[in-house]
Design a protein around this motif. Structure first.
Motif, short mmCIF file in Angstrom:
data_model
loop_
_atom_site.label_atom_id
_atom_site.label_comp_id
_atom_site.label_asym_id
_atom_site.label_seq_id
_atom_site.Cartn_x
_atom_site.Cartn_y
_atom_site.Cartn_z
N SER A 204 17.37 -0.80 43.08
CA SER A 204 17.76 -2.02 42.38
C SER A 204 18.33 -1.67 41.01
O SER A 204 17.74 -0.86 40.28
CB SER A 204 16.55 -2.94 42.20
N PRO A 205 19.47 -2.26 40.64
CA PRO A 205 20.04 -1.98 39.31
C PRO A 205 19.17 -2.48 38.18
O PRO A 205 19.37 -2.08 37.03
CB PRO A 205 21.38 -2.72 39.35
N CYS A 206 18.21 -3.37 38.47
CA CYS A 206 17.33 -3.89 37.42
C CYS A 206 16.13 -2.98 37.18
O CYS A 206 15.29 -3.29 36.33
CB CYS A 206 16.86 -5.30 37.77
N TRP A 445 19.12 -15.84 40.08
CA TRP A 445 18.75 -14.51 40.56
C TRP A 445 19.99 -13.63 40.72
O TRP A 445 19.95 -12.42 40.40
CB TRP A 445 17.99 -14.59 41.88
N LEU A 446 21.08 -14.22 41.22
CA LEU A 446 22.31 -13.46 41.43
C LEU A 446 22.95 -13.10 40.10
O LEU A 446 23.43 -11.97 39.91
CB LEU A 446 23.27 -14.28 42.29
N CYS A 452 22.48 -6.89 35.39
CA CYS A 452 21.94 -5.53 35.42
C CYS A 452 23.00 -4.52 35.86
O CYS A 452 23.03 -3.38 35.41
CB CYS A 452 20.73 -5.45 36.34
N VAL A 453 23.87 -4.96 36.79
CA VAL A 453 24.93 -4.07 37.29
C VAL A 453 25.95 -3.78 36.20
O VAL A 453 26.49 -2.67 36.11
CB VAL A 453 25.62 -4.72 38.51
N TRP A 474 14.20 -10.25 35.68
CA TRP A 474 13.28 -9.13 35.53
C TRP A 474 14.05 -7.83 35.30
O TRP A 474 15.11 -7.61 35.88
CB TRP A 474 12.36 -8.99 36.75
N VAL A 475 13.52 -7.03 34.41
CA VAL A 475 14.02 -5.69 34.16
C VAL A 475 12.80 -4.80 33.99
O VAL A 475 11.89 -5.12 33.22
CB VAL A 475 14.90 -5.61 32.89
N LEU A 476 12.75 -3.70 34.72
CA LEU A 476 11.55 -2.86 34.72
C LEU A 476 11.96 -1.39 34.78
O LEU A 476 12.75 -1.01 35.65
CB LEU A 476 10.69 -3.22 35.94
#
Length: 543
Positions: A204-206, A445-446, A452-453, A474-476
């Motif tokens: 995931s990019p996030c 969400w999209l 993030c991308v 979310w970013v983790l």
């Protein structure tokens, strides 16, 4: 009420098999087969519901397909969502009743009415998947893309569901025959391993450090702000300005008197959806923009349809004054939009919908140049006649709708559907200083995933919602996610071991009690003399 007819048993048995008395043992084998069917249908319906929720971002595409066929605007996608939600709830509840019956030791005799409903459910899911594959195939990449946003949370949910269901699995395992025990153990271990280890394949990019998060994508108003006002009207573009959009996206056609105006629908759908053309010209049918002059076009009402059909279920958010303004909207000319864009220093990007592209391009470019707008604010998208446009208006920013043409023309601006590029490819283009705009992005969400991308901008119907998104959902950091993932898996394994031990001990106690009830004398003899064979003492010695 007896133990065999307790309230819980009575309800589960009745709702699952419509058998309010004791269940029959003669249907055990068939009942197990139907239990497998119910389980499979529950999983498939949940997957289908996930697909529906993911594709909700593109719901207008489905409604548009329905309109082109029936010439009547109906929110078909909402009908699909409601039917899918009802069927999914039905299957999941049926599975829960079946699991409770397993836990209570009841037979699984599925009633014939449930079997009929499941049969129709199979037909519904088959038509749904076939319909997407044939008519809406571009949505499958969107579903795969969504897994990059939801994958980590789906895995956590799957671990939780596995942990809860393990109690039923262990209970069935202890009651099964030797051969069935082996099958249950193998299937459970394989499924558990797949669920516990799938984060190894989640990309995931996030999953990045927050300090490495790219700049928030800019917003482009798709036909203005169509959730707050009738699309392609001046009210709609005025509303989008409050969303801090950097560009207006629209569609341009030319009238009979060669004046560019704003309208998306063309050919057989021309004017039918967004105007009162049927009421104004009841005996005429218009298929081309050149059938009417601009004066005739602007005599049509272009706002009443919005209040009647409520395409985004957003009319209730408007005040009475705003509703009245919407009710009196007309079809604007391109010049009106250019003047508004010039006043607020906002770019304009548009499709040119016409069968006579050469002449229409000339007249459109001429209108833009005469408007006095800064040429750099015009994002030229129509692919045909691009050479003429470059010569007549070299200051226009050339935007391409596919990567191949952009590279061939040494361009640096790309405008494509969000699902047509992988996240890896978007990031690569951005590293090469290519401006990437993605359409149409409505769901939070999209938008978060594309943020993030590193997408440059998104074209959206919901600019009023996305403007208030100040960070992705979310970013983790990846190392932190790895710790959480391993911790959740270990906790689940420990809980399932505890459940397994509990059921094992409970099963042993039940077996012991059953043996004692069936042969109490032999049981007592073994309890008193565990090291001597049964029957060695006569009755007097045992006394």
């Amino acid at each position: 009420m007896s133990h065999n007819n307790s309230c819980c048993r009575f309800c589960c048995r009745g709702l699952y098999s419509c058998n309010w008395g004791d269940s029959s043992k003669s249907k055990r084998k068939c009942g197990c087969c139907w239990f497998s069917v119910v389980t499979l249908m529950s999983l498939l319906s949940l997957c289908w519901m996930y697909i529906c929720l993911v594709t909700f971002n593109d719901r207008e595409d489905v409604n548009w397909q329905g309109f082109t066929q029936l010439k009547r605007w109906v929110n078909w996608f909402m009908v699909l969502i409601i039917i899918s939600a009802v069927f999914t709830s039905y299957c999941v509840l049926l599975l829960l009743f079946a699991l409770f019956q397993v836990a209570l030791g009841e037979q699984l005799d599925l009633h014939w009415l449930h079997k009929i409903f499941l049969f129709f459910g199979v037909i519904f899911l088959t038509f749904g998947v076939t319909g997407i594959s044939v008519k809406w195939a571009q949505e499958w990449p969107a579903v795969l893309l969504s897994l990059q946003a939801t994958g980590p949370f789906l895995q956590f949910g799957a671990v939780g569901a596995l942990t809860l269901l393990s109690s039923f699995v262990f209970q069935g395992f202890h009651r099964a025959k030797i051969g069935h025990k082996f099958l249950i153990a193998v299937v459970f271990l394989v499924v558990s391993a797949a669920i516990f280890l799938c984060p190894l394949f989640i990309r995931s990019p996030c999953l990045i450090d927050p300090k490495d998060l790219p700049e928030k994508p800019k917003l482009i108003g798709h036909r203005g702000a169509p959730m707050l006002a009738p699309e392609n009207t001046m009210m709609s573009f005025h509303r989008s300005i409050a969303c801090n959009v950097t560009a207006f996206e629209t569609d341009v056609q030319l009238s009979k008197d060669r004046i560019p105006f704003l309208m998306h629908d063309n050919k057989s759908e021309f004017l039918l959806r967004t105007t009162n053309v049927k009421e104004k010209f009841p005996k005429k049918k218009f298929n081309h923009s050149t059938d009417l002059t601009l004066e005739e076009l602007q005599s049509l009402n272009a706002g009443e349809w919005f209040l009647k059909t409520d395409p985004f279920r957003s009319v209730s958010q408007l005040s009475e004054e705003e509703k009245e303004t919407a009710r009196n909207q007309t079809i604007p000319s391109l010049l009106q939009l250019l003047n508004l864009a010039k006043q607020h220093n906002i770019s304009v990007i548009f499709d040119l919908k016409s069968s006579n592209l050469e002449n229409d391009t000339v007249d459109t470019v001429d209108t833009i140049l005469k408007s006095g707008i800064d040429p750099s604010l015009v994002l030229w998208l129509p692919p045909r006649e691009r050479e003429y446009v470059n010569m007549a208006a070299p200051g226009f920013t050339q935007v391409y709708d596919n990567k191949k043409d952009m590279l061939n023309k040494s361009g640096s601006h790309l405008n494509v559907k969000y699902s047509s590029l992988s996240t890896k490819k978007i990031s690569e283009l951005r590293r090469n200083n290519v401006t990437v705009n993605l359409w149409v992005v409505n769901e939070r969400w999209l938008f978060s995933l594309l943020w993030c991308v590193g997408a440059s901008s998104v074209t959206t119907n919901s600019c009023h919602l996305l403007k208030d998104v100040h960070q992705p959902d979310w970013v983790l950091p990846h190392h932190r996610y790895t710790i959480i993932w391993i911790s959740v898996d270990i906790a689940s394994i420990l809980i399932m071991i505890g459940i397994c031990i509990f059921h094992w001990k409970t099963h042993r106690c039940c077996r012991r009690e059953e043996m004692q009830r069936n042969n109490p004398s032999s049981w007592n003899e073994k309890e008193l003399h565990p090291f001597l064979p049964t029957g060695q003492f006569d009755g007097h010695q045992r006394l």
